[in-house]
Design a protein around this motif. Structure first.
Motif, PDB file in Angstrom:
ATOM      1  N   GLY A 142     -27.412  -7.813  -1.937  1.00  0.00           N
ATOM      2  CA  GLY A 142     -27.697  -6.481  -2.270  1.00  0.00           C
ATOM      3  C   GLY A 142     -27.241  -6.343  -3.894  1.00  0.00           C
ATOM      4  N   GLY A 143     -26.504  -6.536  -3.927  1.00  0.00           N
ATOM      5  CA  GLY A 143     -26.178  -6.226  -5.282  1.00  0.00           C
ATOM      6  C   GLY A 143     -26.985  -6.590  -6.863  1.00  0.00           C
ATOM      7  N   ARG A 144     -27.184  -8.083  -6.215  1.00  0.00           N
ATOM      8  CA  ARG A 144     -27.701  -9.145  -7.118  1.00  0.00           C
ATOM      9  C   ARG A 144     -29.390  -8.497  -7.319  1.00  0.00           C
ATOM     10  N   LEU A 145     -29.983  -8.164  -6.146  1.00  0.00           N
ATOM     11  CA  LEU A 145     -31.116  -7.971  -5.634  1.00  0.00           C
ATOM     12  C   LEU A 145     -31.950  -6.289  -6.585  1.00  0.00           C
ATOM     13  N   ALA A 146     -30.205  -4.863  -6.314  1.00  0.00           N
ATOM     14  CA  ALA A 146     -30.811  -4.517  -7.021  1.00  0.00           C
ATOM     15  C   ALA A 146     -30.722  -4.906  -8.861  1.00  0.00           C
ATOM     16  N   ASP A 147     -29.934  -5.563  -8.800  1.00  0.00           N
ATOM     17  CA  ASP A 147     -29.873  -5.961 -10.921  1.00  0.00           C
ATOM     18  C   ASP A 147     -32.014  -6.281 -10.600  1.00  0.00           C
ATOM     19  N   LEU A 148     -31.948  -7.451 -10.070  1.00  0.00           N
ATOM     20  CA  LEU A 148     -33.709  -8.022 -10.280  1.00  0.00           C
ATOM     21  C   LEU A 148     -34.483  -6.909 -10.158  1.00  0.00           C
ATOM     22  N   THR A 174     -16.118  -0.805 -12.259  1.00  0.00           N
ATOM     23  CA  THR A 174     -17.502  -0.598 -12.115  1.00  0.00           C
ATOM     24  C   THR A 174     -17.302  -0.803 -14.336  1.00  0.00           C
ATOM     25  N   SER A 175     -16.621  -0.371 -15.190  1.00  0.00           N
ATOM     26  CA  SER A 175     -16.751   0.199 -16.482  1.00  0.00           C
ATOM     27  C   SER A 175     -16.902  -1.747 -17.432  1.00  0.00           C
ATOM     28  N   GLY A 176     -17.571  -1.376 -18.275  1.00  0.00           N
ATOM     29  CA  GLY A 176     -17.609  -2.188 -19.516  1.00  0.00           C
ATOM     30  C   GLY A 176     -18.928  -4.446 -19.242  1.00  0.00           C
ATOM     31  N   VAL A 177     -19.785  -3.657 -17.859  1.00  0.00           N
ATOM     32  CA  VAL A 177     -20.165  -5.205 -17.307  1.00  0.00           C
ATOM     33  C   VAL A 177     -21.512  -4.781 -18.605  1.00  0.00           C
ATOM     34  N   ALA A 178     -22.606  -5.698 -18.191  1.00  0.00           N
ATOM     35  CA  ALA A 178     -23.711  -6.160 -19.239  1.00  0.00           C
ATOM     36  C   ALA A 178     -24.301  -5.297 -17.972  1.00  0.00           C
ATOM     37  N   PRO A 179     -25.715  -4.151 -18.638  1.00  0.00           N
ATOM     38  CA  PRO A 179     -26.103  -3.483 -18.029  1.00  0.00           C
ATOM     39  C   PRO A 179     -27.374  -4.194 -16.989  1.00  0.00           C
ATOM     40  N   GLN A 180     -27.716  -5.824 -16.779  1.00  0.00           N
ATOM     41  CA  GLN A 180     -28.071  -6.455 -15.459  1.00  0.00           C
ATOM     42  C   GLN A 180     -27.161  -6.701 -15.031  1.00  0.00           C
ATOM     43  N   ASP A 181     -25.330  -6.749 -14.344  1.00  0.00           N
ATOM     44  CA  ASP A 181     -24.851  -7.099 -13.986  1.00  0.00           C
ATOM     45  C   ASP A 181     -23.892  -5.647 -12.750  1.00  0.00           C
ATOM     46  N   THR A 182     -24.410  -4.405 -13.612  1.00  0.00           N
ATOM     47  CA  THR A 182     -23.740  -3.250 -13.202  1.00  0.00           C
ATOM     48  C   THR A 182     -23.533  -3.822 -11.548  1.00  0.00           C
ATOM     49  N   GLY A 183     -25.453  -3.791 -10.924  1.00  0.00           N
ATOM     50  CA  GLY A 183     -25.188  -3.881  -9.463  1.00  0.00           C
ATOM     51  C   GLY A 183     -24.038  -4.713  -8.735  1.00  0.00           C
ATOM     52  N   VAL A 184     -23.917  -6.352  -9.025  1.00  0.00           N
ATOM     53  CA  VAL A 184     -23.786  -6.941  -8.542  1.00  0.00           C
ATOM     54  C   VAL A 184     -22.051  -6.642  -8.750  1.00  0.00           C
ATOM     55  N   ALA A 185     -21.793  -5.795 -10.170  1.00  0.00           N
ATOM     56  CA  ALA A 185     -20.125  -5.317 -10.036  1.00  0.00           C
ATOM     57  C   ALA A 185     -20.211  -4.017  -9.270  1.00  0.00           C
ATOM     58  N   SER A 186     -21.177  -3.055  -8.949  1.00  0.00           N
ATOM     59  CA  SER A 186     -21.070  -2.356  -7.889  1.00  0.00           C
ATOM     60  C   SER A 186     -20.281  -2.912  -6.758  1.00  0.00           C
ATOM     61  N   ALA A 187     -21.107  -3.946  -5.979  1.00  0.00           N
ATOM     62  CA  ALA A 187     -21.163  -4.366  -4.638  1.00  0.00           C
ATOM     63  C   ALA A 187     -19.704  -5.746  -4.847  1.00  0.00           C
ATOM     64  N   THR A 188     -19.338  -6.025  -5.780  1.00  0.00           N
ATOM     65  CA  THR A 188     -17.970  -6.757  -5.534  1.00  0.00           C
ATOM     66  C   THR A 188     -17.391  -5.920  -5.469  1.00  0.00           C
ATOM     67  N   VAL A 189     -17.210  -4.309  -6.130  1.00  0.00           N
ATOM     68  CA  VAL A 189     -16.216  -2.947  -5.740  1.00  0.00           C
ATOM     69  C   VAL A 189     -16.103  -2.585  -3.966  1.00  0.00           C
ATOM     70  N   THR A 190     -17.256  -2.828  -3.452  1.00  0.00           N
ATOM     71  CA  THR A 190     -17.533  -2.659  -2.079  1.00  0.00           C
ATOM     72  C   THR A 190     -16.863  -3.721  -1.014  1.00  0.00           C
ATOM     73  N   VAL A 191     -17.482  -5.147  -2.293  1.00  0.00           N
ATOM     74  CA  VAL A 191     -17.047  -6.014  -0.679  1.00  0.00           C
ATOM     75  C   VAL A 191     -15.378  -5.832  -0.643  1.00  0.00           C
ATOM     76  N   GLY A 192     -14.426  -5.846  -2.032  1.00  0.00           N
ATOM     77  CA  GLY A 192     -13.210  -5.739  -1.995  1.00  0.00           C
ATOM     78  C   GLY A 192     -12.917  -4.369  -0.681  1.00  0.00           C
ATOM     79  N   GLN A 193     -13.674  -3.406  -0.693  1.00  0.00           N
ATOM     80  CA  GLN A 193     -12.995  -2.237   0.371  1.00  0.00           C
ATOM     81  C   GLN A 193     -13.238  -2.694   1.584  1.00  0.00           C
ATOM     82  N   GLN A 194     -14.539  -3.414   1.785  1.00  0.00           N
ATOM     83  CA  GLN A 194     -15.258  -3.659   3.493  1.00  0.00           C
ATOM     84  C   GLN A 194     -14.298  -4.981   3.708  1.00  0.00           C
ATOM     85  N   LEU A 195     -14.186  -5.993   2.544  1.00  0.00           N
ATOM     86  CA  LEU A 195     -12.765  -6.660   3.312  1.00  0.00           C
ATOM     87  C   LEU A 195     -11.633  -6.608   4.192  1.00  0.00           C
ATOM     88  N   GLY A 196     -11.240  -5.512   2.881  1.00  0.00           N
ATOM     89  CA  GLY A 196     -10.272  -4.998   3.189  1.00  0.00           C
ATOM     90  C   GLY A 196      -9.907  -4.322   4.654  1.00  0.00           C
TER      91      GLY A 196
END
Length: 504
Positions: free
Chosen positions: A72-78, A390-412
């Motif tokens: 989902g994060g990569r589709l947001a970037d795409l 989500t700080s310092g990521v390239a514009p094309q990576d903001t979606g997947v970086a945002s998704a990774t934050v949520t993956v951490g919380q959801q898996l936890g």
């Protein structure tokens, strides 16, 4: 996509309305992690499914959500964040209506699974919209403070809302209510957000999608199965082992893929990696606390679902205070190491306090203080971790970086609750066996209550240890330096999604 700079170079006044729209969407998704919990007994009676099947109403959502977040994060970037945001909202609302109208168990579980699918599309879009909308560091801190408060308080609000809707309307309204939230957010998003092509359009890493989705599915399914069956079950350890192996292969593949789904540069940054691990710990501890206190309030204190939901309201107040103070005041001054580590230690202390519950404890003396302190601590972990991750990521990576934050919380949340539930169950069983001779003196019901409280105390000690481990992670990985001053506003000719590199 969202725009932070207007044509004359001044900040777009709509950015705070965009924050409200994104906040409503995020609240809807977080609510659905807990709103059905209180409604489950009523749904079970209405649709005539077994207690063993009941867990799948919750697990189906978690499985789909966690498994598809990175995609989902990569589709947001795409495809663009406005597109995925609106599609996620519309889809979530549609399947919520189908779930509310369910005539059998299969229809309800299928609807919950598709809720998770659309949530996986919606959540990364929501968070990356904040990253690209608020390019000024001070304003971004305020936005993340509000977003973090929703992430912490949403679960507690979901328990209250679930109790109100179930008691006064029907369990079906715990699903129908999403139409209200999604409708407001959809109209706001359609009016406020602008669609523009991503500055650098990424390509989709199909092998990466398959590996990580299957791996996360295996882990979540295996741990969920352990919660209701046994760790020695081949289904349990087989899925956990397969999930771990697939995640390992995924990590190796990301280093070789031409267009990786999760570029190593995102997670190998020490600060961001520490933030993702901190979100994992916070998810495990926070939702573990929700899980056991829900049962304690209803089974041991005899609260109705509505009163139990009201009892969680101090969490909302404390998390709102903590999330905003930690991101606006503390994070720029002290940096993520001090703030997140301090939050972990406060949450650990709160769990030690909760572990002192006795059969004679009441809400005011045994629960209120610890949950307020715990919310202060987790608020100081989650909001700064979202900002740092989500700080310092390239514009094309903001979606997947945002998704990774949520993956951490959801898996936890998924893995932690399953592990802690096993600890609780074994503790209760062990207490009953060790004290079986007291059944004649105390009475079977009283002995059972004592065993349950013993199980809760044991679980809270474990949660305290989890948070203490999170403090070690935060103190080791996160940087101690405060955030640097905000960059200058982007020129009017800058692409809408161009997010200046913010020092981590």
């Amino acid at each position: 996509m969202a725009v932070d700079i207007s044509a004359n170079g001044s900040p777009d006044r709509r950015r705070w309305l965009i924050l409200a729209v994104v906040g409503i969407a995020q609240l809807m998704v977080v609510l659905d992690l807990t709103v059905m919990n209180i409604a489950l007994p009523s749904a079970q009676r209405a649709l005539h499914f077994t207690t063993a099947d009941r867990q799948w109403v919750v697990t189906a959502y978690s499985l789909a959500f966690g498994s598809l977040l990175l995609l989902g994060g990569r589709l947001a970037d795409l495809l663009g964040r406005k597109v995925t945001f609106l599609v996620g909202l519309a889809g979530f609302a549609g399947v919520s209506a189908i779930g509310g109208a369910s005539v059998n168990f299969g229809m309800l579980v299928t609807a919950r699974a598709f809720q998770g699918v659309f949530a996986a599309l919606l959540v990364p879009s929501s968070l990356s919209l904040l990253v690209t909308t608020f390019t000024r560091l001070a304003e971004r801190a305020r936005a993340f403070g509000a977003f973090g408060a929703i992430a912490v308080a949403g679960g507690a609000i979901g328990l209250l809302l679930g109790g109100v809707l179930t008691e006064y309307l029907s369990w079906r309204w715990t699903l129908y209510v999403n139409l209200f939230f999604a409708g407001i957010a959809f109209v706001g998003g359609a009016l406020l957000l602008q669609r523009q092509a991503p500055p650098v359009k990424p390509k989709l890493d199909i092998p990466g999608v398959v590996l990580v989705s299957a791996g996360v599915f295996g882990l979540v399914y295996g741990f969920s199965n352990a919660a209701t069956h046994d760790w020695g079950s081949p289904v349990t350890y087989g899925f956990i082992a397969a999930g771990a192996a697939l995640i390992t292969v995924f990590a190796a593949w990301q280093g070789r893929a031409a267009h990786p789904l999760l570029p190593p540069r995102i997670v190998l940054d020490r600060n961001r990696g520490g933030a993702y691990l901190s979100m994992f710990v916070a998810g495990a501890g926070l939702f573990g606390m929700f899980f056991f206190l829900t049962y304690y309030l209803q089974q041991n204190l005899g609260y109705s679902p509505l009163v139990a939901g009201i009892a969680f309201l101090p969490i909302s107040v404390a998390s709102a205070i903590s999330s905003n103070v930690s991101t606006i005041v503390l994070l720029p001054r002290f940096g993520p190491r001090v703030v997140v580590t301090g939050g972990m230690l406060a949450a650990a202390g709160a769990m030690v306090w909760l572990a002192q519950l006795s059969p004679d404890s009441g809400y005011a003396g045994g629960v209120l203080g610890p949950i307020f302190l715990g919310a202060l601590g987790t608020g100081a972990v989650i909001a700064p971790s979202i900002s740092t991750g989500t700080s310092g990521v390239a514009p094309q990576d903001t979606g997947v970086a945002s998704a990774t934050v949520t993956v951490g919380q959801q898996l936890g949340a998924s893995l932690g609750t399953s592990l802690l539930n096993t600890v609780f169950t074994n503790s209760v069983a062990g207490y009953l066996v060790a004290n079986a001779a007291l059944a004649g003196t105390l009475g079977r019901q009283t002995l059972t209550n004592h065993a349950l409280v013993h199980g809760y105390d044991t679980a809270f000690w474990w949660i305290a240890a989890i948070f203490a481990g999170g403090a070690v992670i935060g103190g080791t990985l996160l940087h101690g330096a405060p955030k640097m001053s905000a960059p200058s506003p982007a020129p009017a000719t800058q692409k809408a999604d161009a997010d200046p590199a913010v020092p981590a």
